[in-house]
Write an enzyme that holds these catalytic residues in place. Sequence first.
Site, PDB file in Angstrom:
ATOM      1  N   LYS A   1       8.043  -0.532 -27.935  1.00 51.28           N
ATOM      2  CA  LYS A   1       7.328   0.497 -28.716  1.00 51.28           C
ATOM      3  C   LYS A   1       8.276   1.218 -29.673  1.00 51.28           C
ATOM      4  O   LYS A   1       7.948   1.436 -30.831  1.00 51.28           O
ATOM      5  CB  LYS A   1       6.698   1.566 -27.795  1.00 51.28           C
ATOM      6  CG  LYS A   1       5.703   1.050 -26.780  1.00 51.28           C
ATOM      7  CD  LYS A   1       5.044   2.192 -26.008  1.00 51.28           C
ATOM      8  CE  LYS A   1       6.005   3.036 -25.191  1.00 51.28           C
ATOM      9  NZ  LYS A   1       6.678   2.341 -24.096  1.00 51.28           N
TER      10      LYS A   1
ATOM     11  N   ARG B 287       0.269   9.471 -22.114  1.00 48.68           N
ATOM     12  CA  ARG B 287       0.724   8.634 -21.008  1.00 48.68           C
ATOM     13  C   ARG B 287      -0.174   8.797 -19.779  1.00 48.68           C
ATOM     14  O   ARG B 287       0.074   8.151 -18.761  1.00 48.68           O
ATOM     15  CB  ARG B 287       2.134   9.075 -20.633  1.00 48.68           C
ATOM     16  CG  ARG B 287       3.185   7.956 -20.707  1.00 48.68           C
ATOM     17  CD  ARG B 287       4.497   8.616 -20.401  1.00 48.68           C
ATOM     18  NE  ARG B 287       5.620   7.777 -20.225  1.00 48.68           N
ATOM     19  CZ  ARG B 287       6.564   7.575 -21.136  1.00 48.68           C
ATOM     20  NH1 ARG B 287       6.437   8.056 -22.345  1.00 48.68           N
ATOM     21  NH2 ARG B 287       7.636   6.890 -20.824  1.00 48.68           N
TER      22      ARG B 287
ATOM     23  N   ARG C 176      19.618  -5.218 -20.796  1.00 49.55           N
ATOM     24  CA  ARG C 176      20.218  -5.586 -22.099  1.00 49.55           C
ATOM     25  C   ARG C 176      20.423  -4.338 -22.954  1.00 49.55           C
ATOM     26  O   ARG C 176      21.444  -4.181 -23.610  1.00 49.55           O
ATOM     27  CB  ARG C 176      19.321  -6.583 -22.836  1.00 49.55           C
ATOM     28  CG  ARG C 176      19.695  -8.039 -22.549  1.00 49.55           C
ATOM     29  CD  ARG C 176      19.115  -8.987 -23.580  1.00 49.55           C
ATOM     30  NE  ARG C 176      17.671  -8.912 -23.655  1.00 49.55           N
ATOM     31  CZ  ARG C 176      16.846  -9.469 -22.771  1.00 49.55           C
ATOM     32  NH1 ARG C 176      17.329 -10.141 -21.745  1.00 49.55           N
ATOM     33  NH2 ARG C 176      15.540  -9.373 -22.906  1.00 49.55           N
TER      34      ARG C 176
ATOM     35  N   ARG D 235       9.594   4.325 -13.179  1.00 48.13           N
ATOM     36  CA  ARG D 235       8.890   4.430 -14.469  1.00 48.13           C
ATOM     37  C   ARG D 235       7.794   3.366 -14.580  1.00 48.13           C
ATOM     38  O   ARG D 235       6.709   3.624 -15.090  1.00 48.13           O
ATOM     39  CB  ARG D 235       9.891   4.301 -15.625  1.00 48.13           C
ATOM     40  CG  ARG D 235      10.706   5.586 -15.819  1.00 48.13           C
ATOM     41  CD  ARG D 235      12.021   5.341 -16.540  1.00 48.13           C
ATOM     42  NE  ARG D 235      11.891   4.879 -17.884  1.00 48.13           N
ATOM     43  CZ  ARG D 235      12.871   4.281 -18.569  1.00 48.13           C
ATOM     44  NH1 ARG D 235      14.062   4.086 -18.010  1.00 48.13           N
ATOM     45  NH2 ARG D 235      12.692   3.916 -19.814  1.00 48.13           N
TER      46      ARG D 235
ATOM     47  N   ARG E 235      21.019   6.178 -21.184  1.00 45.29           N
ATOM     48  CA  ARG E 235      20.023   7.128 -20.692  1.00 45.29           C
ATOM     49  C   ARG E 235      20.119   7.267 -19.178  1.00 45.29           C
ATOM     50  O   ARG E 235      20.292   6.277 -18.462  1.00 45.29           O
ATOM     51  CB  ARG E 235      18.618   6.624 -21.044  1.00 45.29           C
ATOM     52  CG  ARG E 235      18.215   6.873 -22.461  1.00 45.29           C
ATOM     53  CD  ARG E 235      16.928   6.174 -22.833  1.00 45.29           C
ATOM     54  NE  ARG E 235      15.825   6.402 -21.900  1.00 45.29           N
ATOM     55  CZ  ARG E 235      14.551   6.139 -22.186  1.00 45.29           C
ATOM     56  NH1 ARG E 235      14.233   5.653 -23.372  1.00 45.29           N
ATOM     57  NH2 ARG E 235      13.604   6.356 -21.307  1.00 45.29           N
TER      58      ARG E 235
HETATM   59  P1  AMP Z   1      10.443   7.348 -22.851  1.00 41.33           P
HETATM   60  O1  AMP Z   1      11.590   7.628 -23.771  1.00 41.33           O
HETATM   61  O2  AMP Z   1       9.121   7.244 -23.559  1.00 41.33           O
HETATM   62  O3  AMP Z   1      10.703   6.175 -21.952  1.00 41.33           O
HETATM   63  O4  AMP Z   1      10.301   8.628 -21.900  1.00 41.33           O
HETATM   64  C1  AMP Z   1      11.350   9.008 -21.043  1.00 41.33           C
HETATM   65  C2  AMP Z   1      10.842   9.961 -19.992  1.00 41.33           C
HETATM   66  O5  AMP Z   1      10.358  11.155 -20.621  1.00 41.33           O
HETATM   67  C3  AMP Z   1       9.668   9.465 -19.159  1.00 41.33           C
HETATM   68  O6  AMP Z   1      10.077   8.648 -18.081  1.00 41.33           O
HETATM   69  C4  AMP Z   1       9.055  10.776 -18.703  1.00 41.33           C
HETATM   70  O7  AMP Z   1       9.821  11.376 -17.679  1.00 41.33           O
HETATM   71  C5  AMP Z   1       9.206  11.643 -19.928  1.00 41.33           C
HETATM   72  N1  AMP Z   1       8.041  11.507 -20.831  1.00 41.33           N
HETATM   73  C6  AMP Z   1       8.040  11.009 -22.097  1.00 41.33           C
HETATM   74  N2  AMP Z   1       6.816  11.059 -22.616  1.00 41.33           N
HETATM   75  C7  AMP Z   1       6.010  11.600 -21.665  1.00 41.33           C
HETATM   76  C8  AMP Z   1       4.628  11.890 -21.592  1.00 41.33           C
HETATM   77  N3  AMP Z   1       3.795  11.627 -22.619  1.00 41.33           N
HETATM   78  N4  AMP Z   1       4.151  12.444 -20.438  1.00 41.33           N
HETATM   79  C9  AMP Z   1       4.960  12.722 -19.412  1.00 41.33           C
HETATM   80  N5  AMP Z   1       6.271  12.462 -19.408  1.00 41.33           N
HETATM   81  C10 AMP Z   1       6.803  11.899 -20.522  1.00 41.33           C
END
Ligand code: AMP
Length: 194
Positions: free
Chosen positions: A13, A88, A126, A150, A139
């Site tokens: 994404k 989400r 990766r 996740r 991260r």
């Molecule tokens: P991402 O960078 O999209 O993988 O998001 C990293 C982390 O941020 C996720 O595992 C959640 O802990 C938090 N996060 C990001 N977007 C959301 C969302 N829309 N709702 C809840 N938590 C979020």
Amino acid sequence: MRIILLGPPGAGKGTQAKRLTDKYGIPQLSTGDMLRAAVAAGSETGLRAKAVMDAGGLVSDAIVNQIVADRIREADCSKGFILDGYPRTVPQAVAFAENMKASGLRLDAVIELKVDEEALVGRMERRVAETVAAGGTVRADDNPESFRKRLAEYREKTAPLSAHYQKEGQLVVLDGMAEMDAVTDAIGQVLEKA
Ligand code: AMP
């Protein structure tokens, strides 16, 4: 152009959102990036979100809904935006729809990148290796334990969004296992029709 990109962690994404940003000149709104920035800044939101994020859980709907509601009203979003990682949960999707309606805005497309779960752990590993090789910071949630959590959160709370948007007649599912350029082309074709 207002677009939602759906798909599990590691589906691509972020990569596709960046390409759309270049092509359409509209910003990528990644709630993950915004939350990581809040953590780095040590803001109250960041402090509340950090432990949940590190463990691979989801931050509360109220926090992310507010972040997005504020963000889409900023000037650079006037021509549109690409949401990456939001909504989400179904309640987030409902709150977002209300928020859009209140602002007189319409969603143009919801695009889901479908990928084999088996491939996702490899993609995460990766990404970690590439980040380390480039001298970047990995991260905190890119480790096998948080990543599994996740994926579980995605299956339980985010996957139901496909049926939600399907019912609304807005969902397009694309093969996220295809080559990156082929996925970009497929998204481009969807958006031309939108
Ligand atoms: P991402 O960078 O999209 O993988 O998001 C990293 C982390 O941020 C996720 O595992 C959640 O802990 C938090 N996060 C990001 N977007 C959301 C969302 N829309 N709702 C809840 N938590 C979020």
